[in-house]
Scaffold this motif. Structure first.
Motif, mmCIF file in Angstrom:
data_model
loop_
_atom_site.group_PDB
_atom_site.id
_atom_site.type_symbol
_atom_site.label_atom_id
_atom_site.label_comp_id
_atom_site.label_asym_id
_atom_site.label_seq_id
_atom_site.Cartn_x
_atom_site.Cartn_y
_atom_site.Cartn_z
ATOM 1 N N PRO A 54 -1.783 23.658 44.030
ATOM 2 C CA PRO A 54 -2.992 24.396 43.639
ATOM 3 C C PRO A 54 -3.662 25.133 44.798
ATOM 4 N N GLU A 55 -3.629 24.588 45.991
ATOM 5 C CA GLU A 55 -4.276 25.280 47.108
ATOM 6 C C GLU A 55 -3.589 26.611 47.415
ATOM 7 N N ARG A 56 -2.286 26.653 47.259
ATOM 8 C CA ARG A 56 -1.540 27.887 47.534
ATOM 9 C C ARG A 56 -1.733 28.921 46.437
ATOM 10 N N TRP A 57 -1.832 28.473 45.171
ATOM 11 C CA TRP A 57 -1.720 29.404 44.053
ATOM 12 C C TRP A 57 -2.979 29.593 43.215
ATOM 13 N N ALA A 58 -4.056 28.874 43.498
ATOM 14 C CA ALA A 58 -5.244 28.950 42.632
ATOM 15 C C ALA A 58 -5.812 30.361 42.547
ATOM 16 N N PHE A 59 -5.985 31.020 43.677
ATOM 17 C CA PHE A 59 -6.581 32.361 43.651
ATOM 18 C C PHE A 59 -5.691 33.337 42.900
ATOM 19 N N TYR A 64 -4.647 36.519 38.032
ATOM 20 C CA TYR A 64 -3.718 36.802 36.922
ATOM 21 C C TYR A 64 -4.427 36.601 35.581
ATOM 22 N N PHE A 65 -5.096 35.462 35.414
ATOM 23 C CA PHE A 65 -5.781 35.194 34.158
ATOM 24 C C PHE A 65 -6.897 36.202 33.909
ATOM 25 N N LEU A 66 -7.653 36.522 34.937
ATOM 26 C CA LEU A 66 -8.746 37.468 34.775
ATOM 27 C C LEU A 66 -8.223 38.812 34.283
ATOM 28 N N ASN A 67 -7.134 39.257 34.850
ATOM 29 C CA ASN A 67 -6.549 40.536 34.455
ATOM 30 C C ASN A 67 -6.061 40.507 33.012
ATOM 31 N N THR A 95 -12.307 29.109 37.629
ATOM 32 C CA THR A 95 -12.344 29.531 39.026
ATOM 33 C C THR A 95 -13.323 28.688 39.816
ATOM 34 N N ARG A 96 -14.494 28.426 39.238
ATOM 35 C CA ARG A 96 -15.492 27.587 39.900
ATOM 36 C C ARG A 96 -14.950 26.182 40.160
ATOM 37 N N ILE A 97 -14.231 25.625 39.197
ATOM 38 C CA ILE A 97 -13.660 24.289 39.389
ATOM 39 C C ILE A 97 -12.652 24.312 40.528
ATOM 40 N N ASN A 98 -11.807 25.325 40.564
ATOM 41 C CA ASN A 98 -10.835 25.420 41.659
ATOM 42 C C ASN A 98 -11.522 25.559 43.008
ATOM 43 N N TYR A 99 -12.608 26.298 43.037
ATOM 44 C CA TYR A 99 -13.376 26.431 44.284
ATOM 45 C C TYR A 99 -13.972 25.080 44.684
ATOM 46 N N MET A 104 -9.750 27.070 46.618
ATOM 47 C CA MET A 104 -10.047 28.456 46.925
ATOM 48 C C MET A 104 -11.089 28.513 48.042
ATOM 49 N N SER A 105 -10.966 29.522 48.879
ATOM 50 C CA SER A 105 -11.899 29.707 49.985
ATOM 51 C C SER A 105 -13.162 30.431 49.516
ATOM 52 N N ASP A 106 -14.175 30.455 50.371
ATOM 53 C CA ASP A 106 -15.386 31.218 50.077
ATOM 54 C C ASP A 106 -15.054 32.689 49.849
ATOM 55 N N ALA A 107 -14.203 33.239 50.700
ATOM 56 C CA ALA A 107 -13.851 34.663 50.588
ATOM 57 C C ALA A 107 -13.132 34.944 49.278
ATOM 58 N N GLU A 108 -12.249 34.044 48.857
ATOM 59 C CA GLU A 108 -11.541 34.230 47.593
ATOM 60 C C GLU A 108 -12.506 34.137 46.416
ATOM 61 N N MET A 109 -13.437 33.190 46.476
ATOM 62 C CA MET A 109 -14.409 33.053 45.390
ATOM 63 C C MET A 109 -15.289 34.286 45.295
ATOM 64 N N ASP A 110 -15.738 34.785 46.433
ATOM 65 C CA ASP A 110 -16.578 35.989 46.426
ATOM 66 C C ASP A 110 -15.816 37.184 45.884
ATOM 67 N N THR A 111 -14.557 37.314 46.268
ATOM 68 C CA THR A 111 -13.734 38.423 45.782
ATOM 69 C C THR A 111 -13.558 38.347 44.273
ATOM 70 N N TYR A 112 -13.285 37.138 43.783
ATOM 71 C CA TYR A 112 -13.129 36.947 42.338
ATOM 72 C C TYR A 112 -14.411 37.319 41.592
#
Length: 218
Positions: A54-59, A64-67, A95-99, A104-112
């Motif tokens: 999950p750490e490698r692929w969550a973002f 993918y799901f969002l799209n 996404t919030r749960i994965n964060y 997911m990192s802060d930068a990935e969460m902000d980007t999402y």
């Protein structure tokens, strides 16, 4: 019960992994003569990778799901008669749960979140702004886990995977909070601890409840 053409509505399903959203989508679409939008697992090349790492692929999975959910809701809102087995409206919960799980990192969460905001602004410009009804399939974690086990996808099983059980527990624990904040459309709650649409009487009850709700909203 058959009610083809009785109601013209955009209906979205919401609920935990394993709650039965795809089965409900087929039931409702067949009964109401609606187009069904299913979230394909077979076409998703990232989902199984996420369960293993999950750490490698969550973002990547959440993008993918969002799209795919954005594409589906755009198509659905152009018409008046369809059912979606999951929608963009609950995507941010996952996404919030994965964060929160550290996947997911802060930068990935902000980007999402920035991308999600852009997409929701796009939906605000559609001729139809939102669904007519969201149906929340609410049930206990035990019910959800039993249904996950029954459908038998190896990568979803919790045996010998305490991290995955904790993920399910975390996600399940946040669903009612997410639902209480949902404000895009009227809602209907179905208790999957008490109702099993594999039984005809339960399926008929669910369809009647949905039709009654849509007629009340019309």
């Amino acid at each position: 019960m058959k009610s083809k053409g009785a109601c013209q509505a955009v209906i979205v399903l919401a609920g935990m992994i394993g709650a039965g959203k795809s089965s409900y989508t087929k039931l409702i679409a067949d009964a109401l003569g609606s187009e069904a939008f299913f979230e394909s697992v077979d076409d998703n090349r990232i989902l199984e990778k996420f369960y293993h790492d999950p750490e490698r692929w969550a973002f990547a999975l959440q993008i993918y799901f969002l799209n795919t959910r954005f594409r589906s809701i755009k198509a659905a809102l152009k018409h008046q008669n369809n059912v979606l087995d999951r929608s963009i409206y609950e995507d941010a919960l996952f996404t919030r749960i994965n964060y929160e799980e550290g996947n997911m990192s802060d930068a990935e969460m902000d980007t999402y979140l920035d991308l999600l905001d852009n997409m929701m602004e796009e939906l605000d410009g559609m001729p139809k702004k939102s669904p007519d009804l969201l149906i929340y399939l609410r049930g206990s974690l035990d019910t959800v886990l039993s249904r996950i086990a029954k459908r038998g996808r190896d990568f979803e099983q919790i045996e010998n995977n305490s991290d995955l059980l904790e993920y399910y527990q975390h996600l399940h624990g946040q669903y009612d909070h997410w639902f209480s904040s949902y404000d895009k459309s009227p809602t209907l709650v179905i208790d999957i601890d008490e109702i099993d649409i594999e039984h005809k009487a339960d399926a008929d009850f669910v369809l009647k409840t949905i039709v009654d709700k849509l007629e009340h909203l019309a």
